[in-house]
Enzyme design. Structure first.
Site, PDB file in Angstrom:
ATOM      1  N   THR A   1      -2.524  -3.759   5.016  1.00 41.35           N
ATOM      2  CA  THR A   1      -2.875  -2.380   4.638  1.00 41.35           C
ATOM      3  C   THR A   1      -3.134  -2.260   3.142  1.00 41.35           C
ATOM      4  O   THR A   1      -2.753  -3.127   2.354  1.00 41.35           O
ATOM      5  CB  THR A   1      -1.746  -1.397   5.003  1.00 41.35           C
ATOM      6  N   CYS A   2      -3.751  -1.140   2.762  1.00 40.36           N
ATOM      7  CA  CYS A   2      -4.100  -0.891   1.365  1.00 40.36           C
ATOM      8  C   CYS A   2      -2.944  -0.210   0.646  1.00 40.36           C
ATOM      9  O   CYS A   2      -3.152   0.783  -0.058  1.00 40.36           O
ATOM     10  CB  CYS A   2      -5.332  -0.028   1.286  1.00 40.36           C
ATOM     11  N   ASP A   3      -1.734  -0.688   0.842  1.00 35.32           N
ATOM     12  CA  ASP A   3      -0.589  -0.119   0.162  1.00 35.32           C
ATOM     13  C   ASP A   3       0.183  -1.263  -0.470  1.00 35.32           C
ATOM     14  O   ASP A   3       0.492  -2.249   0.204  1.00 35.32           O
ATOM     15  CB  ASP A   3       0.296   0.635   1.172  1.00 35.32           C
TER      16      ASP A   3
END
Ligand SMILES: *Cc1c(COP(=O)(O)O)cnc(C)c1O
Length: 376
Positions: free
Chosen positions: A323-325
Site C-alpha cells: 500500500t501507499c502508506d
C-alpha cells in the site's frame, strides 16, 4: 506446512494472497491443551480467528468460548455452543450489549471497575462476574498494557460492590500478555489472585474460579517452550498459592489454538535497491500491515517466511506491504534474511499465520481486498 495445505495451494487458481487454515491442526492443538492442563476448561478466544468452521469444530469438541461482542456471541451460538459455555470476557461493554448478551443466555461477564459492575447489575441482573486484575505483560511479545484490569488490591472492593448489587462474584481473571515466552509469568498473577480470594473471603464472599487467560505461544521465528511446561508451571503455582484449595480454572487461548494452523501464501511484487551500492534490498509483498499482518507493528511478531529458493545464499532485506502508506513496512529495524536469488513473482509462505490475521485485514484500503481465508 501440512500436506493438506500443500495440496490445497497446489490446486488453487485464484490470484492474490490467501490464508489457509488446517482444521486438523486446530483439533490437535485443542487436545494438546486438554493434555497439558487436564483439570482446566478451555475457552477459545474467538477474536483470534472467528471462522465458522473453526467455531463449529471446537463446539463439537466440547470447547467453551471467550467472546468480546454480540456478533461473536451470535457466531458461537450459531456454531452449536450453548450460552453456558460462553464467557463474555471484554471488560469494555455498552449496557445495551450486556443486555443483548443476557437475552441470548450469557450469564458470565468480566468486569474491572465499579462503573462496569453497575452496568452489568442493571442490564444482566443476577449474573456471575469475574474481576480482571492487571498484569504487567513482561516476557510477552504482544503485551496487553494497562488498558485492562484493576490493581489487585482494588479487586475485592469491586467484587464486594458486585455482591451488594445482587450479582454473583465468581472469580478473578488476568492475561499475562500474548505470545508469552516466560512459563513462570502466571506465578505473580496467581499470587495476586490468591490475595484477592483471601480479601473476599474476609468479607464473606467465596470466589470459585480463576481465569488464567491466554498468552500461550505459537511457534514463529523464535523458539518457544512446550505447552506441557506451561501446564506444569501453572499447576505448581496454583498449589503454591492456593494449597489444597485449588479453585476451578479456565484458560482462554487464542493464538495457542489457531496460530500454527494457518499459512498465508503471498507473492513478491517488487524487489528494489534504493542506491546502486545498497546492500539491503526492499522486498515488497502483496500483503502487509493492512491486510492481515497487523501484528508486525513494532516488529512484535516475526513470522517465519519460506520461499521457493531457501537453499540459496541469503542477504538482509527490508520487507514491506504493497500500500501507499509508509507505516506499511513489516521488518526494517531488524532486516529479514531472504535468498539473494529471490525474484519478482515468487510465491512466499508466511507460516503460523492462523491467529489475528484475517480479522485484522482492512476492508479495502488502497483497493486491496480483505485477506481471503480458506478453512480446510
Ligand atoms: C485476546 C484475549 C485472549 C487470547 O489471548 P492469546 O494470547 O491469543 O491466547 C484471551 N483472553 C482475553 C480476555 C483476550 O482479550
Amino acid at each position: 506446512m501440512t500436506t493438506r495445505i500443500r495440496e490445497f495451494l497446489k490446486h488453487r487458481l485464484q490470484d492474490g494472497p490467501c490464508l489457509v487454515v488446517d482444521l486438523d491442526v486446530v483439533r490437535d492443538n485443542y487436545l494438546g491443551f486438554a493434555r497439558a492442563l487436564p483439570d482446566t476448561k478451555v475457552y477459545y478466544a474467538v477474536k483470534a480467528n472467528p471462522a465458522p468452521e473453526i467455531l463449529r469444530l471446537l463446539a463439537e469438541l466440547r470447547c467453551c468460548f471467550d467472546v468480546a461482542s454480540i456478533s461473536e456471541t451470535e457466531a458461537v451460538l450459531a456454531a452449536g455452543a450453548t450460552p453456558e459455555r460462553i464467557s463474555y470476557g471484554n471488560t469494555i461493554k455498552k449496557e445495551s450489549e450486556i443486555a443483548a448478551a443476557a437475552k441470548l443466555g450469557v450469564t458470565l461477564f468480566a468486569i474491572d471497575c465499579e462503573a462496569e459492575v453497575e452496568k452489568v447489575a442493571r442490564a444482566a441482573p443476577g449474573s456471575r462476574v469475574i474481576c480482571r486484575i492487571h498484569c504487567d505483560g513482561s516476557g510477552s511479545e504482544w503485551p496487553l498494557s494497562r488498558k485492562f484490569g484493576c490493581e489487585p488490591a482494588y479487586a475485592a472492593d469491586i467484587l464486594e460492590l458486585a455482591h451488594k448489587r445482587g450479582l454473583a462474584p465468581y472469580g478473578v481473571s488476568f492475561h499475562v500478555g500474548s505470545q508469552q515466552h516466560n512459563i513462570e509469568a502466571w506465578d505473580r498473577a496467581l499470587a495476586s489472585t490468591a490475595s484477592v480470594f483471601r480479601a473476599c473471603a474476609e468479607r464473606g464472599i467465596t470466589l470459585a474460579m480463576v481465569n488464567l487467560g491466554g498468552g500461550f505461544p505459537a511457534r514463529y521465528v523464535r523458539k518457544t517452550p512446550k505447552l506441557e511446561s506451561y501446564g506444569k508451571a501453572i499447576f505448581r503455582s496454583l498449589r503454591k498459592h492456593f494449597g489444597n484449595a485449588v479453585p476451578e480454572t479456565i484458560v482462554e487461548p487464542g493464538r495457542g489454538l489457531v496460530g500454527n494452523a494457518g499459512i498465508i501464501q503471498a507473492e513478491v511484487v517488487l524487489i528494489a535497491k534504493r542506491s546502486p551500492e545498497d546492500e539491503v534490498r526492499w522486498v515488497y509483498l502483496d500483503i502487509g500491515k493492512f491486510h492481515g499482518l497487523a501484528e508486525t507493528i513494532d516488529e512484535s511478531i516475526r513470522y517465519p517466511i519460506r520461499t521457493p529458493r531457501d537453499r540459496d545464499e541469503t542477504a538482509p532485506c527490508i520487507i514491506a506491504g504493497p500500500t501507499c502508506d509508509s507505516v506499511d513496512v513489516l521488518y526494517e529495524k531488524t532486516p529479514y534474511p531472504l535468498p539473494v536469488s529471490l525474484a519478482i513473482g515468487d510465491k512466499v509462505l508466511i507460516e503460523a499465520a492462523g491467529a489475528y490475521t484475517a480479522t485484522c485485514s482492512s476492508v479495502g484500503f488502497n483497493g486491496y481486498p480483505p485477506l481471503r481465508q480458506y478453512v480446510i
